[in-house]
Design a protein around this motif. Structure first.
Motif, short mmCIF file in Angstrom:
data_model
loop_
_atom_site.label_atom_id
_atom_site.label_comp_id
_atom_site.label_asym_id
_atom_site.label_seq_id
_atom_site.Cartn_x
_atom_site.Cartn_y
_atom_site.Cartn_z
N MET B 152 39.58 17.04 -7.01
CA MET B 152 40.00 15.90 -7.83
C MET B 152 38.85 14.95 -8.13
N SER B 153 37.97 14.75 -7.14
CA SER B 153 36.88 13.79 -7.36
C SER B 153 35.91 14.31 -8.43
N PHE B 154 35.73 15.64 -8.50
CA PHE B 154 34.88 16.20 -9.56
C PHE B 154 35.45 15.85 -10.93
N ASN B 167 39.09 11.55 -16.32
CA ASN B 167 38.63 10.63 -15.27
C ASN B 167 39.70 9.59 -14.97
N ALA B 168 40.17 8.96 -16.04
CA ALA B 168 41.13 7.86 -15.87
C ALA B 168 42.42 8.38 -15.26
N THR B 213 40.17 10.82 -2.44
CA THR B 213 39.67 11.05 -3.80
C THR B 213 38.88 9.85 -4.28
N ARG B 214 39.42 8.64 -4.05
CA ARG B 214 38.70 7.43 -4.45
C ARG B 214 37.35 7.34 -3.74
N TYR B 215 37.35 7.58 -2.43
CA TYR B 215 36.09 7.48 -1.67
C TYR B 215 35.08 8.51 -2.16
N PHE B 216 35.55 9.74 -2.39
CA PHE B 216 34.65 10.80 -2.86
C PHE B 216 34.07 10.45 -4.22
N ILE B 217 34.91 9.90 -5.11
CA ILE B 217 34.41 9.54 -6.45
C ILE B 217 33.33 8.48 -6.32
N LEU B 220 30.17 10.14 -5.12
CA LEU B 220 29.55 10.93 -6.19
C LEU B 220 28.88 10.03 -7.22
N ASP B 221 29.56 8.96 -7.61
CA ASP B 221 28.99 8.05 -8.61
C ASP B 221 27.66 7.49 -8.14
N GLU B 222 27.66 7.06 -6.87
CA GLU B 222 26.45 6.49 -6.30
C GLU B 222 25.30 7.49 -6.33
#
Lengths: 261, 322
Positions: B152-154, B167-168, B213-217, B220-222
């Motif tokens: 999901m985070s991908f 994404n949204a 999922t939020r934490y993984f996103i 990944l963004d960082e």
């Protein structure tokens, strides 16, 4: 003779800004040439470099790499052209957790199909070449060190080697020595000059240090307010011209003094 | 802005460019620039400023010099007052009375030290089984959630999935799952599927996928911000960039979040047991309902031991891996 790089009337306006970051930029470069770009912060030096490989999308104008247009072409074509344009970053942008060798091999990813690339299945030939370049640049002792363990100067040299692995015809260096101590800075600048002289790669480098720029360039481009103010030999860069590029009298510019001493 | 360059100089620069072009063709193996053109000498331009600023502070001696502007101090005062007021009002509405809490002391301590002591150790097999069930619930739920959250985070980060609508949607879905506590999910699921550890696992997964999922996103963004550009500039396609740079760089972050969720889920699964989702919580609730306080006290101790034990273990793993 086709120029290695040709920039025609390049313009970039960032969204939400009325003033162009770069405007009316035209110049061309031939193989093995070394251009240093100087100018005050916000003059558009980084934007110019990033427009060349379209990491930043130009608003208008054309960029030709070895005669092939990179502007206004589909993504696959952009990627194919990017392989010929190496880039070196101020903050090195290495993956700190991976080894020097793994970071260097990233330079080959653009040449591989998605499957091999995704699994990191690099060819032995490429790995051999990486070893050779690392040997030549005195980095072979760090082969299996994590990139995060290296000093700033070493990291930047790894960054240059990664770019060289692309077998580029152009090398874009965005403030390559801005985070380095003077000794490491000299090593890195000499490495970049070496790349241009020995390998015949056209190098275009953004610098904040006018003295360094003059010492290592064949040609200087001076920018202010997004436009090219000076484009010519180092010898033609008079004090008056430097004052115009930076928009300030020499007495207000800290310039390293006599660099040949 | 400096004035435009005189045409004369521009002409000279062009002349130079032409000359250099021909020179390059003639001698490709030329010496480096600095050897050909000695660097220019320049006079040190350090003439002192004719009029060094000798400003005098007009306010000196008359008024206290402030460290911050009047407006920002006033804003800070107002903010503090509002905050204090909110705390006061909230406390008043809950009818929390510190005196009542003090006067009930005797009853409270008697309950703890008489009813709960000594812990009853007779049924340790049932207890051990329940503890293991709680651990299994937490680990199984975290493992399954991690796998789902990774996918999901991908889809949720613009660095990997370029469709902002996807994404949204992923971010919104994850937020909804996360903002409903696992306890509420367990209530709903127990009502639908009946009592059992499987229901507990499902409730934990729903809540954990949301947060993880939020934490993984975020991770990944960082990481993508730092690494994406360098690899894109080599002409690499998205998939190799993800597997060769973003995933290795994000791995420590992922592991840290997974360990955090293991801790969280151990605690959550004990509580979920109390509403019928199996494990040590279910056992404990049973004892309490039977007024079998000595046995309940053993179960409470067991909960404390496994939570402390798991925290020590995850701390150790964190040090080992990161």
């Amino acid at each position: 003779m086709t120029p290695i790089l040709e920039v025609c009337d390049l313009k970039k306006i960032y969204r939400g800004s009325s003033k162009p970051a770069v405007n009316r930029i035209s110049f061309s470069m031939s193989a093995g040439e070394m251009i240093n770009v100087i100018g005050p912060s916000g003059a558009g030096k980084s934007t110019l470099l990033r427009c060349i490989n379209r990491l930043t999308e130009p608003s208008s104008g054309r960029v030709l790499i070895e005669g092939e247009e990179i502007t206004g072409v589909p993504a696959a074509k952009v990627r194919a052209l990017r392989r010929r344009v190496g880039m070196v970053f101020q903050h090195y942008n290495l993956v700190n957790r991976l080894t020097v060798m793994q970071n260097v091999m990233h330079g080959r990813l653009g040449y591989m199909n998605a499957f091999n690339g995704a699994l990191g299945l690099y060819s032995e030939e490429d790995k051999q070449r990486a070893l050779e370049i690392l040997e030549q640049t005195g980095l072979s002792e760090f082969l299996y060190h994590r990139a995060g363990e290296l000093s700033g100067g070493q990291k930047q040299r790894v960054g240059v080697v990664r770019a060289l692995m692309q077998q580029p015809s152009i090398l874009l260096c965005d403030e390559p020595i801005a985070s380095l101590d003077p000794a490491s800075a000299q090593v890195v600048m000499e490495m970049i000059r070496d790349v241009s002289v020995r390998r015949g790669i056209a190098c275009i480098t953004n610098l904040h240090q006018v003295d360094v720029a003059m010492r290592y360039a064949d040609r200087i481009i001076g920018m202010n307010g997004g436009e090219i103010i000076y484009d010519g030999p180092v010898a033609g860069l008079t004090e008056r011209m430097i004052e115009r590029i930076y928009g300030k009298p020499m007495s207000q510019l800290m310039i390293g003094g006599d660099v040949s001493a | 802005m400096p004035e435009r360059e005189p045409a004369r100089e521009r002409e000279a620069a062009r002349e130079f460019a032409r000359e250099r072009e021909t020179a390059l063709e003639r001698e490709p193996n030329r010496a480096p620039a600095s050897e050909r053109e000695p660097a220019r000498k320049r006079e040190p331009a350090l003439a002192p400023d004719p009029a060094p600023g000798r400003e005098t502070n007009p306010a000196a001696g008359r008024e206290k010099i402030m460290l911050a502007s009047r407006e920002s101090r006033r804003a800070a005062l107002v903010f503090a007052a509002v905050l204090l007021g909110l705390f006061g009002i909230s406390t008043a509405f809950t009818q929390f009375n510190p005196l009542a809490a003090l006067s009930a002391q005797k009853e409270f301590w008697r309950f703890i030290f008489v009813d709960f002591v000594p812990p009853y150790m007779g049924k340790w097999e049932a207890l051990a089984g329940a503890v293991m069930q709680t651990l299994y619930m937490a680990l199984s739920a975290t493992g399954i959630s991690a796998a789902l959250s990774l996918i999901m985070s991908f889809l949720g980060t613009p660095a990997i999935c370029p469709f902002w609508a996807v994404n949204a949607a992923v971010r919104g879905f994850a937020s909804i799952l996360r903002n409903i506590p696992s306890l509420v999910w367990a209530f709903i699921l127990v009502a639908a599927f009946g009592i059992g550890a499987a229901v507990g696992v499902l409730a934990l997964i729903i809540a954990t996928v949301g947060s993880l999922t939020r934490y993984f996103i975020e991770t990944l963004d960082e990481v993508a911000e730092e690494h994406m550009e360098a690899l894109r500039s080599t002409g690499a396609a998205t998939l190799p960039v993800v597997t060769q740079a973003i995933l290795p760089a994000a791995t420590p972050g992922f592991i840290a979040w997974i360990l955090y969720c293991v801790e969280l889920n151990i605690r959550a699964s004990t509580i979920l047991g109390m509403v019928g989702a199996g494990g040590i919580g279910l056992l404990m609730m049973g004892y309490i309902k039977q007024y079998n306080y000595p046995a309940a006290s053993t179960a409470i101790l067991a909960v404390a031991v496994i939570i402390i034990g798991v925290n020590l273990l995850t701390d150790f793993l964190r040090k080992l891996i990161l």
